[in-house]
Design a protein around this motif. Structure first.
Motif, PDB file in Angstrom:
ATOM      1  N   VAL A   1       6.342  -4.346  -9.216  1.00 12.50           N
ATOM      2  CA  VAL A   1       6.882  -5.639  -8.774  1.00 12.50           C
ATOM      3  C   VAL A   1       7.721  -5.449  -7.501  1.00 12.50           C
ATOM      4  CG1 VAL A   1       8.463  -7.514  -9.416  1.00 12.50           C
ATOM      5  CG2 VAL A   1       6.747  -6.719 -11.051  1.00 12.50           C
ATOM      6  N   VAL A   2       8.490  -4.365  -7.450  1.00 10.69           N
ATOM      7  CA  VAL A   2       9.306  -4.094  -6.259  1.00 10.69           C
ATOM      8  C   VAL A   2       8.559  -3.222  -5.247  1.00 10.69           C
ATOM      9  CG1 VAL A   2      11.335  -2.850  -5.445  1.00 10.69           C
ATOM     10  CG2 VAL A   2      11.518  -4.300  -7.441  1.00 10.69           C
ATOM     11  N   THR A   3       7.888  -2.193  -5.744  1.00 11.52           N
ATOM     12  CA  THR A   3       7.300  -1.206  -4.820  1.00 11.52           C
ATOM     13  C   THR A   3       5.998  -1.697  -4.176  1.00 11.52           C
ATOM     14  OG1 THR A   3       6.233  -0.206  -6.762  1.00 11.52           O
ATOM     15  CG2 THR A   3       8.285   0.813  -5.998  1.00 11.52           C
ATOM     16  N   GLY A   4       5.329  -2.667  -4.832  1.00  9.19           N
ATOM     17  CA  GLY A   4       4.039  -3.141  -4.346  1.00  9.19           C
ATOM     18  C   GLY A   4       4.129  -3.725  -2.945  1.00  9.19           C
ATOM     19  N   PHE A   5       3.273  -3.285  -2.061  1.00 12.47           N
ATOM     20  CA  PHE A   5       3.189  -3.735  -0.664  1.00 12.47           C
ATOM     21  C   PHE A   5       4.479  -3.441   0.108  1.00 12.47           C
ATOM     22  CE2 PHE A   5       0.075  -6.265  -2.977  1.00 12.47           C
ATOM     23  CZ  PHE A   5      -1.071  -6.002  -2.237  1.00 12.47           C
ATOM     24  N   ARG A   6       5.415  -2.695  -0.505  1.00 11.64           N
ATOM     25  CA  ARG A   6       6.649  -2.343   0.201  1.00 11.64           C
ATOM     26  C   ARG A   6       6.652  -0.863   0.582  1.00 11.64           C
ATOM     27  NH1 ARG A   6      11.802  -3.742   1.713  1.00 11.64           N
ATOM     28  NH2 ARG A   6      11.459  -5.907   1.150  1.00 11.64           N
ATOM     29  N   LEU A   7       6.458   0.023  -0.411  1.00 11.63           N
ATOM     30  CA  LEU A   7       6.450   1.452  -0.073  1.00 11.63           C
ATOM     31  C   LEU A   7       5.291   1.753   0.873  1.00 11.63           C
ATOM     32  CD1 LEU A   7       7.192   3.277  -3.455  1.00 11.63           C
ATOM     33  CD2 LEU A   7       8.653   3.186  -1.447  1.00 11.63           C
ATOM     34  N   ALA A   8       4.166   1.106   0.596  1.00  8.20           N
ATOM     35  CA  ALA A   8       2.962   1.231   1.420  1.00  8.20           C
ATOM     36  C   ALA A   8       2.117   0.012   1.094  1.00  8.20           C
ATOM     37  CB  ALA A   8       2.210   2.514   1.077  1.00  8.20           C
ATOM     38  N   TYR A   9       1.056  -0.219   1.850  1.00  6.48           N
ATOM     39  CA  TYR A   9       0.231  -1.404   1.559  1.00  6.48           C
ATOM     40  C   TYR A   9      -0.354  -1.290   0.153  1.00  6.48           C
ATOM     41  CZ  TYR A   9      -2.717  -5.431   2.495  1.00  6.48           C
ATOM     42  OH  TYR A   9      -3.300  -6.675   2.446  1.00  6.48           O
ATOM     43  N   GLY A  10      -0.733  -0.089  -0.242  1.00  8.34           N
ATOM     44  CA  GLY A  10      -1.260   0.127  -1.600  1.00  8.34           C
ATOM     45  C   GLY A  10      -0.177   0.432  -2.613  1.00  8.34           C
TER      46      GLY A  10
ATOM     47  N   GLY B   1       1.167 -15.637   0.000  1.00  6.51           N
ATOM     48  CA  GLY B   1       0.867 -14.219  -0.209  1.00  6.51           C
ATOM     49  C   GLY B   1      -0.142 -13.708   0.801  1.00  6.51           C
ATOM     50  N   LEU B   2      -1.207 -14.485   1.003  1.00  8.82           N
ATOM     51  CA  LEU B   2      -2.244 -14.060   1.965  1.00  8.82           C
ATOM     52  C   LEU B   2      -1.660 -13.907   3.374  1.00  8.82           C
ATOM     53  CD1 LEU B   2      -5.285 -16.220   0.821  1.00  8.82           C
ATOM     54  CD2 LEU B   2      -5.305 -13.723   1.121  1.00  8.82           C
ATOM     55  N   ALA B   3      -0.837 -14.870   3.773  1.00  8.49           N
ATOM     56  CA  ALA B   3      -0.252 -14.812   5.125  1.00  8.49           C
ATOM     57  C   ALA B   3       0.691 -13.618   5.251  1.00  8.49           C
ATOM     58  CB  ALA B   3       0.488 -16.116   5.420  1.00  8.49           C
ATOM     59  N   THR B   4       1.447 -13.347   4.190  1.00  8.39           N
ATOM     60  CA  THR B   4       2.384 -12.211   4.228  1.00  8.39           C
ATOM     61  C   THR B   4       1.613 -10.896   4.315  1.00  8.39           C
ATOM     62  OG1 THR B   4       3.999 -13.473   2.957  1.00  8.39           O
ATOM     63  CG2 THR B   4       4.269 -11.087   2.969  1.00  8.39           C
ATOM     64  N   LEU B   5       0.591 -10.769   3.491  1.00  8.70           N
ATOM     65  CA  LEU B   5      -0.173  -9.509   3.507  1.00  8.70           C
ATOM     66  C   LEU B   5      -0.875  -9.305   4.850  1.00  8.70           C
ATOM     67  CD1 LEU B   5      -1.658  -9.177  -0.106  1.00  8.70           C
ATOM     68  CD2 LEU B   5       0.624  -8.641   0.764  1.00  8.70           C
ATOM     69  N   ALA B   6      -1.332 -10.399   5.466  1.00  6.55           N
ATOM     70  CA  ALA B   6      -1.974 -10.261   6.788  1.00  6.55           C
ATOM     71  C   ALA B   6      -0.982  -9.671   7.798  1.00  6.55           C
ATOM     72  CB  ALA B   6      -2.478 -11.623   7.265  1.00  6.55           C
ATOM     73  N   GLU B   7       0.276 -10.101   7.717  1.00  4.62           N
ATOM     74  CA  GLU B   7       1.293  -9.537   8.633  1.00  4.62           C
ATOM     75  C   GLU B   7       1.549  -8.063   8.314  1.00  4.62           C
ATOM     76  OE1 GLU B   7       2.733 -11.097  11.304  1.00  4.62           O
ATOM     77  OE2 GLU B   7       1.266 -12.668  10.829  1.00  4.62           O
ATOM     78  N   MET B   8       1.548  -7.731   7.019  1.00  2.00           N
ATOM     79  CA  MET B   8       1.823  -6.341   6.633  1.00  2.00           C
ATOM     80  C   MET B   8       0.685  -5.399   7.040  1.00  2.00           C
ATOM     81  SD  MET B   8       4.813  -6.600   5.567  1.00  2.00           S
ATOM     82  CE  MET B   8       5.150  -4.898   5.124  1.00  2.00           C
ATOM     83  N   ARG B   9      -0.514  -5.963   7.247  1.00  2.00           N
ATOM     84  CA  ARG B   9      -1.632  -5.121   7.690  1.00  2.00           C
ATOM     85  C   ARG B   9      -1.598  -4.851   9.190  1.00  2.00           C
ATOM     86  NH1 ARG B   9      -4.366  -8.487   4.244  1.00  2.00           N
ATOM     87  NH2 ARG B   9      -5.379  -9.659   5.899  1.00  2.00           N
TER      88      ARG B   9
END
Ligand SMILES: Cc1ncc(COP(=O)(O)O)c(C=O)c1O
Length: 433
Positions: free
Chosen positions: A242-251, A316-324
């Motif tokens: 819940v915390v580490t997801g998409f934060r430590l790394a994309y995976g 979520g989709l917009a946030t993940l697109a920025e993280m990529r």
């Protein structure tokens, strides 16, 4: 100390009338430091009186892009204009599910919930259904939301520490029978954990762990050893990401630490600041949600009015697109590293014993001269020094999680970092005082 206008004082008085304790339940502040948030943009939030804070609280983790990021706002508005929830499979939900399956090593399939608490509860239920056994092993001090199971041994008091694997209910209202279904192990102690698994493997349904427990990083080899110990008995290993997801790394932690669990829960970043969480896992385990795949006694109904609602999925989709985007994780880690390095330097110069903790993207400190490895170590850190440090930060416009966590965001600027380090030095000077 920030000034409070009459408008904010009135809202604080109203909050005291309508909320138990005068607040929503999140971020417990004493009366003198209470404030009401008005809004946020980028790295800053403002209270109703107009005082500005550099934000490392980050909505407790989801706002990794900063507040009101234009791409997320645009996606949310566009989704809301087409209807926000349908209780039916929708385009945004399919696209977000596809993205999570691509990103997360253990995710053959996913389902949505609206909170990390529910996602964790679902993971534990899937493990119980699969194993047809009741007991879940968790780690002392590990947080898995506010379900009956999640509230076992999250913060036992020093006078309340039983022998492992006995749990302690850290909330009223938990049926005593729940205590018979939870076992507790010390994080980062693979010998004790393995011994518990060896002894109880025939009663165990699953093992749930925060791969980085609060701000305690796993010792090298700990997660892999846990993976091996659970795999030996076909006990599902659940990573609470819940915390580490998409934060430590994309995976998430799975990618960062290179260990793949059987099931995982995701929340916070994956919903871009909206109520959304994810249950992810191995195909055969996730099939228990599919009544056409399993016998009726193995089926788990998973239903929720707002599960996969379009607005949260769009955010979520917009946030993940920025993280990529290229360099996003390097920048996030780099910001955290600068802040952590400064804290270590300042404490070193002042002769204050301090243990840096966590990873750059989610870190904290403990005032102590002994390394922090598990929950019981953290009880020995100096909480009065931590409280003083936090008070100085808040009074000088730095907002963070209490008592110990910093969540850097991509919106934090070099000027924010400089100002934060300046406030750190005031806080450390006061402690050295
Ligand atoms: C590791 C972990 N698991 C689960 C949860 C619960 O998530 P939620 O607050 O969305 O129910 C949290 C919340 O902070 C968390 O940090």
């Amino acid at each position: 100390m920030p000034e409070r206008t009459k408008a904010e004082r009135d809202l604080l008085a109203k909050a005291a009338e309508v909320f138990p304790g005068g607040y929503t339940g999140n971020l417990a502040l004493d009366d003198a430091h209470r404030f009401i948030i008005k809004g946020g943009k980028g790295s800053k939030v403002w209270d109703v009186s107009g005082n500005e804070y550099i934000d490392y609280l980050n909505g407790s983790g989801p706002m990794v892009l900063g507040h009101a990021h234009p791409a997320v706002v645009a996606a949310v508005v566009a989704a809301a204009e087409q209807g926000s929830t349908f209780f039916a499979t929708n385009e945004q939900a399919v696209l977000l599910a596809e993205e999570v399956v691509k990103a997360v090593p253990c995710a053959d399939k996913v389902r949505f919930t609206t909170s990390g608490t529910d996602a964790d509860l679902q993971c534990m239920r899937i493990a119980r259904g699969y194993r047809r056994r009741d007991k879940i092993l968790k780690f002392e001090g590990g947080y898995h939301g506010t379900s009956e199971y999640g509230l076992m041994s999250i913060f036992p008091r020093p006078d309340q520490l039983p022998e492992y694997p006995e749990p302690v209910a850290n909330s009223a209202g938990i049926p005593s029978v729940i205590g018979e279904t939870v076992l507790v192990a010390p994080f980062n102690d693979i010998e004790t954990t393995t011994a518990i698994i060896e002894t109880h493997h025939d009663e165990l349904a699953g093992v749930i762990v925060e791969p980085m427990q609060r701000i305690l990083a796993p010792k090298p080899g700990f997660l892999q050893a846990l993976r091996d110990a659970t795999a030996q008995y076909d006990i599902p290993l659940i990573f609470d990401e819940v915390v580490t997801g998409f934060r430590l790394a994309y995976g998430g932690a799975q990618e960062y630490y290179g260990v793949t669990p059987d099931l995982a829960s995701y929340g916070k970043i994956v919903g871009g600041g909206h109520p959304l969480a994810v249950v992810a896992g191995r195909d055969d385990l996730m099939s228990t949600y599919d009544s056409s795949m399993v016998d009726p006694d193995s089926y788990i109904p998973q239903i929720g009015t707002l599960n996969g609602n379009t607005v949260a999925c769009a955010a979520g989709l917009a946030t993940l697109a920025e993280m990529r985007r290229e360099g996003a994780y390097e920048r996030l880690h780099g910001t955290g590293r600068k802040l952590r390095d400064a804290l270590e330097r300042l404490c070193g110069e002042a002769g204050i014993a301090m243990q840096p903790s966590g990873e750059d993207v989610m870190f904290g400190i403990y005032f102590s001269d002994r390394p922090m490895v598990n929950y019981r170590d953290t009880l020995l850190a100096d909480s009065a020094m931590m409280a003083s440090f936090n008070t100085t930060l808040l009074e000088e416009g730095i907002l963070k999680s209490l008592p110990d966590k910093f969540y850097p965001s991509l919106a934090i600027t070099d000027e924010d970092v400089d100002r934060t380090i300046e406030v750190f030095s005031h806080a450390i000077d006061k402690l050295a005082g």
